[in-house]
Design a protein around this motif. Structure first.
Motif, PDB file in Angstrom:
ATOM      1  N   SER A  72      80.801  49.089  12.034  1.00 54.91           N
ATOM      2  CA  SER A  72      81.123  48.595  10.694  1.00 54.91           C
ATOM      3  C   SER A  72      81.076  49.765   9.710  1.00 54.91           C
ATOM      4  O   SER A  72      80.098  49.936   8.991  1.00 54.91           O
ATOM      5  CB  SER A  72      80.140  47.497  10.267  1.00 54.91           C
ATOM      6  N   LEU A  73      82.107  50.576   9.749  1.00 51.37           N
ATOM      7  CA  LEU A  73      82.214  51.745   8.886  1.00 51.37           C
ATOM      8  C   LEU A  73      83.423  51.599   7.974  1.00 51.37           C
ATOM      9  O   LEU A  73      84.306  50.773   8.210  1.00 51.37           O
ATOM     10  CB  LEU A  73      82.345  53.015   9.730  1.00 51.37           C
ATOM     11  N   ALA A  74      83.466  52.429   6.944  1.00 49.54           N
ATOM     12  CA  ALA A  74      84.629  52.481   6.047  1.00 49.54           C
ATOM     13  C   ALA A  74      85.593  53.518   6.593  1.00 49.54           C
ATOM     14  O   ALA A  74      85.342  54.732   6.475  1.00 49.54           O
ATOM     15  CB  ALA A  74      84.186  52.845   4.634  1.00 49.54           C
ATOM     16  N   PRO A  75      86.683  53.102   7.222  1.00 48.15           N
ATOM     17  CA  PRO A  75      87.535  54.034   7.971  1.00 48.15           C
ATOM     18  C   PRO A  75      88.183  55.130   7.137  1.00 48.15           C
ATOM     19  O   PRO A  75      88.422  56.232   7.642  1.00 48.15           O
ATOM     20  CB  PRO A  75      88.593  53.116   8.600  1.00 48.15           C
ATOM     21  N   GLN A  76      88.473  54.872   5.864  1.00 52.89           N
ATOM     22  CA  GLN A  76      89.160  55.864   5.059  1.00 52.89           C
ATOM     23  C   GLN A  76      88.213  56.820   4.349  1.00 52.89           C
ATOM     24  O   GLN A  76      88.644  57.743   3.655  1.00 52.89           O
ATOM     25  CB  GLN A  76      90.076  55.170   4.048  1.00 52.89           C
ATOM     26  N   MET A  77      86.917  56.618   4.523  1.00 47.35           N
ATOM     27  CA  MET A  77      85.927  57.514   3.942  1.00 47.35           C
ATOM     28  C   MET A  77      85.487  58.549   4.972  1.00 47.35           C
ATOM     29  O   MET A  77      85.701  58.389   6.171  1.00 47.35           O
ATOM     30  CB  MET A  77      84.732  56.716   3.426  1.00 47.35           C
ATOM     31  N   THR A  78      84.875  59.625   4.505  1.00 47.76           N
ATOM     32  CA  THR A  78      84.435  60.680   5.407  1.00 47.76           C
ATOM     33  C   THR A  78      83.180  60.277   6.152  1.00 47.76           C
ATOM     34  O   THR A  78      82.497  59.306   5.804  1.00 47.76           O
ATOM     35  CB  THR A  78      84.154  61.979   4.641  1.00 47.76           C
ATOM     36  N   VAL A  79      82.867  61.056   7.178  1.00 45.73           N
ATOM     37  CA  VAL A  79      81.632  60.829   7.934  1.00 45.73           C
ATOM     38  C   VAL A  79      80.424  60.934   7.007  1.00 45.73           C
ATOM     39  O   VAL A  79      79.526  60.079   7.031  1.00 45.73           O
ATOM     40  CB  VAL A  79      81.522  61.851   9.087  1.00 45.73           C
ATOM     41  N   LEU A  80      80.391  61.967   6.178  1.00 46.68           N
ATOM     42  CA  LEU A  80      79.274  62.173   5.264  1.00 46.68           C
ATOM     43  C   LEU A  80      79.113  60.992   4.319  1.00 46.68           C
ATOM     44  O   LEU A  80      77.995  60.509   4.083  1.00 46.68           O
ATOM     45  CB  LEU A  80      79.474  63.462   4.471  1.00 46.68           C
ATOM     46  N   GLU A  81      80.226  60.496   3.778  1.00 43.42           N
ATOM     47  CA  GLU A  81      80.172  59.370   2.849  1.00 43.42           C
ATOM     48  C   GLU A  81      79.658  58.117   3.536  1.00 43.42           C
ATOM     49  O   GLU A  81      78.890  57.342   2.954  1.00 43.42           O
ATOM     50  CB  GLU A  81      81.558  59.122   2.247  1.00 43.42           C
ATOM     51  N   ASN A  82      80.051  57.900   4.789  1.00 42.28           N
ATOM     52  CA  ASN A  82      79.585  56.735   5.529  1.00 42.28           C
ATOM     53  C   ASN A  82      78.100  56.826   5.856  1.00 42.28           C
ATOM     54  O   ASN A  82      77.384  55.825   5.796  1.00 42.28           O
ATOM     55  CB  ASN A  82      80.389  56.572   6.823  1.00 42.28           C
ATOM     56  N   THR A 113      89.786  58.782  11.995  1.00 45.49           N
ATOM     57  CA  THR A 113      90.266  59.734  12.995  1.00 45.49           C
ATOM     58  C   THR A 113      89.329  59.837  14.193  1.00 45.49           C
ATOM     59  O   THR A 113      89.634  60.535  15.155  1.00 45.49           O
ATOM     60  CB  THR A 113      90.431  61.140  12.380  1.00 45.49           C
ATOM     61  N   LEU A 114      88.194  59.146  14.143  1.00 46.34           N
ATOM     62  CA  LEU A 114      87.195  59.230  15.208  1.00 46.34           C
ATOM     63  C   LEU A 114      87.430  58.166  16.263  1.00 46.34           C
ATOM     64  O   LEU A 114      87.888  57.062  15.973  1.00 46.34           O
ATOM     65  CB  LEU A 114      85.786  59.054  14.635  1.00 46.34           C
ATOM     66  N   ARG A 115      87.063  58.486  17.497  1.00 45.48           N
ATOM     67  CA  ARG A 115      87.078  57.489  18.551  1.00 45.48           C
ATOM     68  C   ARG A 115      85.820  56.639  18.467  1.00 45.48           C
ATOM     69  O   ARG A 115      84.868  56.978  17.741  1.00 45.48           O
ATOM     70  CB  ARG A 115      87.178  58.167  19.925  1.00 45.48           C
ATOM     71  N   ILE A 116      85.801  55.533  19.178  1.00 49.64           N
ATOM     72  CA  ILE A 116      84.698  54.582  19.092  1.00 49.64           C
ATOM     73  C   ILE A 116      83.342  55.232  19.384  1.00 49.64           C
ATOM     74  O   ILE A 116      82.382  55.000  18.642  1.00 49.64           O
ATOM     75  CB  ILE A 116      84.952  53.383  20.024  1.00 49.64           C
ATOM     76  N   PRO A 117      83.193  56.060  20.426  1.00 47.69           N
ATOM     77  CA  PRO A 117      81.885  56.676  20.660  1.00 47.69           C
ATOM     78  C   PRO A 117      81.418  57.535  19.482  1.00 47.69           C
ATOM     79  O   PRO A 117      80.225  57.564  19.163  1.00 47.69           O
ATOM     80  CB  PRO A 117      82.122  57.536  21.909  1.00 47.69           C
ATOM     81  N   GLU A 118      82.343  58.229  18.847  1.00 54.26           N
ATOM     82  CA  GLU A 118      81.992  59.049  17.693  1.00 54.26           C
ATOM     83  C   GLU A 118      81.597  58.175  16.505  1.00 54.26           C
ATOM     84  O   GLU A 118      80.678  58.513  15.751  1.00 54.26           O
ATOM     85  CB  GLU A 118      83.168  59.959  17.327  1.00 54.26           C
ATOM     86  N   GLN A 119      82.287  57.047  16.332  1.00 52.56           N
ATOM     87  CA  GLN A 119      81.929  56.131  15.255  1.00 52.56           C
ATOM     88  C   GLN A 119      80.529  55.562  15.476  1.00 52.56           C
ATOM     89  O   GLN A 119      79.762  55.354  14.525  1.00 52.56           O
ATOM     90  CB  GLN A 119      82.956  55.010  15.167  1.00 52.56           C
ATOM     91  N   GLN A 120      80.177  55.321  16.744  1.00 49.84           N
ATOM     92  CA  GLN A 120      78.826  54.837  17.038  1.00 49.84           C
ATOM     93  C   GLN A 120      77.781  55.874  16.649  1.00 49.84           C
ATOM     94  O   GLN A 120      76.709  55.532  16.145  1.00 49.84           O
ATOM     95  CB  GLN A 120      78.702  54.508  18.529  1.00 49.84           C
ATOM     96  N   GLN A 121      78.103  57.136  16.868  1.00 50.88           N
ATOM     97  CA  GLN A 121      77.185  58.195  16.471  1.00 50.88           C
ATOM     98  C   GLN A 121      76.970  58.186  14.957  1.00 50.88           C
ATOM     99  O   GLN A 121      75.852  58.393  14.476  1.00 50.88           O
ATOM    100  CB  GLN A 121      77.726  59.555  16.901  1.00 50.88           C
TER     101      GLN A 121
END
Length: 513
Positions: free
Chosen positions: A98-108, A149-157
Motif C-alpha cells: 500500500s504505497l503511493a506509486p507516483q511518489m519517491t521511495v524517500l517520500e513513501n 518503477t519498482l517491482r513487488i519485492p522492492e516495494q515490500q522493502q
C-alpha cells in the motif's frame, strides 16, 4: 528451527483476548486468544480463510474486533484505526503493498502518521535517517526512484523500511516472502532475525512453512477462524503444521507427472522475442499437455517475457504462433482472441477489481457469453458465476460478495476462473500460488494438472523452486533477459536451477549464442 524455548523473561507485548470478527454473515475470527511476546518472532499459519491476516490487521488497527479486547503491555487498548496502532508502536506490511506509486521511495518511507517517535521533517534529516536504516534491511534502492518503477519485492522493502522509520516496536508481516526469490527470501529472514535481536516483536503471517520454521520462535496454528494451538517452533515440523492446518493428514502437493505425448502438437511457439533493455533472443515452445516452467531470480526478465507473449507489453521484434498460426499481439485482447490467457503476478494491481463482486470479476473476461445486443444478461452472468464458484471451489460461495473481502487463496481462485472459463489454448501463469496456503496450493496444482491433461499448454513463472520442479516437464532458466539453460527430466533440480539462474554453471551456454 529458530529461537529458544519459551522463556518467562520475554513478557507479553500484545495480548489478544477472546477476539471475534464478523463481516456481515461471514465469521472471520471466533473467540481467538493469543499472546505475542516481546522480542520474539510469532508466526501465524493456516489455510486461506483461517483468519491469520484478519488477526494481523486487528493487531495493526486496520480492523476493529466485533468482540473481545486487545491489550498492550497489560493494558486494554483501542486500536480501531491505524494511526492509534502507529502511536502505540505497531506497524504492518500488508500482503498487497500500500504505497503511493507516483511518489519517491524517500517520500513513501516518511509519509503518513508518525510512530511513537517524531519523524524527521526536512530532506537532509530524512536522507540521513534513510541511510541509517537501509543497511538494516539490506536495501539498496535509490531513494529518489518513483515507487511505480519498482517491482513487488522492492516495494515490500519500502514498506518494511517505512515501519522501521516509524520506530515500530511490533511489526506485522503479512506474507512477506510470497513473491521473493530464494536469495531475497533468505535476506528478508535475516532482516527479521536482526529486528528480533533489537527487541522488535514480529508477527509473521505466512504460508511458507519452511520460512516459518526457519525464523519463528512461537507458532500459532489457525483453522476456520479459530486457534488450534500455539507452541514453540522447535516442537513443530512441516508435517505437524500441515496436519494442524488441514485437520488431518497433509495433502500430497506434487503428484507423479504425466508426460505429454511425444507427437503432441506445439500450441505456442515464440521466436526471437526481444524488447530493448529488458530481454532478447527468446525462443521457446510449449506442447499440448505440457507444463514449461520459467525460473530465474527477480529481474531476470521472466515476467516481462510472459507479458509480451500475452500482449500486455509491446515487442521490439520476434514472432508468436498459436497452433502453428502467427498472431499479432498489439493488446491483451488480441492475445485472448488468439487463445492466450495470462494470470498476472499481482492480483491486486492487474488481476482483479477488489471492490467488485465475484460475479462481476468472473464475467469481465467473458462478456461475449453473458451479453445480448451489447447488454449484460443477469441470468447468464449469474449462471456463469455459479459454474465458476463450483468448479474452482471459491469460498464463501456468494456471487455478490466483493472480491476484496475474500482470503488471498480465494481471490486467486477467482482470477483463475476469470480466464479459464474461456478455455484458452495457452495459459500463462505468473506466480500462480503467490500468497496462497498449502491447502489452496494443492487445489491449484490439481487444477493445473487437469488443464494440461485436457490438452492445454501451460507456461508458468514461479519464484518457488519446489513448485517449478514439482510441476514442470521442462524448465527454462533465465538470467539478464536471456534463456541460459533448458532442463528436462532428471536434470531438473534445485542445484541446476540456482546454478544457471545465478551464473557460473558449466553448462551456461544457451544464452551466449
Amino acid at each position: 528451527m529458530a529461537g529458544d524455548s519459551p522463556d518467562p523473561r520475554f513478557d507479553v507485548h500484545v495480548a489478544v483476548r477472546e477476539v471475534s470478527k464478523r463481516f456481515g454473515n461471514v465469521h472471520a475470527l471466533n473467540d481467538v486468544s493469543v499472546d505475542f511476546r516481546r522480542g520474539r518472532v510469532h508466526a501465524l499459519v493456516g489455510e486461506n480463510g483461517a483468519g491469520k491476516s484478519t488477526l494481523g490487521k486487528i493487531v495493526a488497527g486496520l480492523y476493529t474486533c466485533s468482540d473481545g479486547v486487545i491489550e498492550i503491555d497489560g493494558r486494554e487498548a483501542s486500536l480501531g484505526e491505524p494511526r492509534k496502532a502507529l502511536a502505540a508502536g505497531i506497524s504492518m506490511m500488508q500482503q498487497e503493498v500500500s504505497l503511493a506509486p507516483q511518489m519517491t521511495v524517500l517520500e513513501n518511507v516518511f509519509m503518513g502518521e508518525q510512530g511513537p517517535l517524531p519523524l524527521p521533517r526536512n530532506q537532509k534529516a530524512r536522507r540521513a535517517r534513510y541511510e541509517e536504516i537501509a543497511p538494516e534491511i539490506g536495501m539498496e534502492i535509490d531513494p529518489d526512484r518513483r515507487v511505480e518503477t519498482l517491482r513487488i519485492p522492492e516495494q515490500q522493502q519500502v514498506e518494511l523500511m517505512r515501519a522501521m522509520a516509524r520506530s515500530s516496536r511490533l511489526v506485522v508481516l503479512d506474507e512477506p516472502t510470497a513473491s521473493l526469490s530464494r536469495p531475497e527470501t533468505l535476506s528478508l529472514l535475516n532482516t527479521v532475525k536482526r529486528l528480533r535481536g533489537r527487541g522488535v516483536t514480529i508477527v509473521f503471517v505466512s504460508h511458507a512453512l519452511d520460512d516459518v520454521l526457519a525464523v519463528a520462535d512461537d507458532i500459532t496454528v489457525m483453522r476456520n477462524g479459530e486457534v488450534i494451538r500455539t507452541a514453540p517452533a522447535e516442537s513443530e515440523t512441516r508435517e505437524s503444521l500441515i496436519e494442524g492446518m488441514l485437520g488431518g493428514a497433509g495433502k500430497t502437493l506434487f503428484a507423479e507427472k504425466t508426460r505429454p505425448q511425444e507427437d503432441a502438437p506445439v500450441v505456442l511457439r515464440a521466436s526471437g522475442l526481444s524488447r530493448e533493455g529488458v530481454f532478447s533472443d527468446i525462443d521457446l515452445e510449449v506442447r499440448a499437455g505440457e507444463i514449461v516452467g520459467i525460473a530465474g531470480i527477480v529481474g531476470s526478465g521472466r515476467t516481462e517475457v510472459m507479458r509480451a507473449i500475452a500482449g500486455a507489453d509491446r515487442l521490439a521484434s520476434g514472432t508468436v504462433e498459436v497452433d502453428g498460426e502467427q498472431v499479432r499481439l498489439r493488446s491483451p485482447r488480441d492475445a485472448s482472441r488468439a487463445g492466450i490467457a495470462l494470470l498476472p503476478e499481482s492480483r491486486k494491481d492487474e488481476g482483479l477489481l477488489l471492490n467488485r463482486s465475484i460475479r462481476e470479476n468472473v464475467s469481465l473476461a467473458n462478456l461475449t457469453s453473458v451479453k445480448r445486443a451489447g447488454v449484460v444478461q443477469s441470468r447468464r452472468e449469474k449462471s456463469l458465476a455459479a459454474e465458476a464458484i463450483e468448479r474452482f471451489d471459491i469460498r464463501p460461495a456468494s456471487q455478490g460478495l466483493d472480491v476484496g473481502l475474500l482470503s488471498g487463496g480465494n481471490q486467486q481462485k477467482v482470477m483463475f476462473a476469470k480466464w479459464l472459463m474461456r478455455t484458452p489454448r495457452v495459459f500463462i501463469a505468473d506466480e500462480p500460488t503467490r500468497g496462497v496456503d498449502v491447502g489452496a496450493k494443492a487445489t491449484i496444482y490439481e487444477l493445473l494438472r487437469s488443464l494440461v491433461e485436457q490438452g492445454l499448454g501451460l507456461l508458468m513463472v514461479s519464484s518457488e523452486i519446489e513448485e517449478v520442479i514439482g510441476l514442470s516437464h521442462r524448465v527454462l532458466v533465465m538470467r539478464d533477459g536471456r534463456i541460459v539453460e533448458e532442463l528436462t527430466g532428471d536434470a531438473i533440480s534445485e542445484k541446476a536451477i540456482l546454478t544457471a539462474a545465478l551464473g557460473g554453471g558449466p553448462d551456461d551456454q544457451r544464452g551466449q549464442r
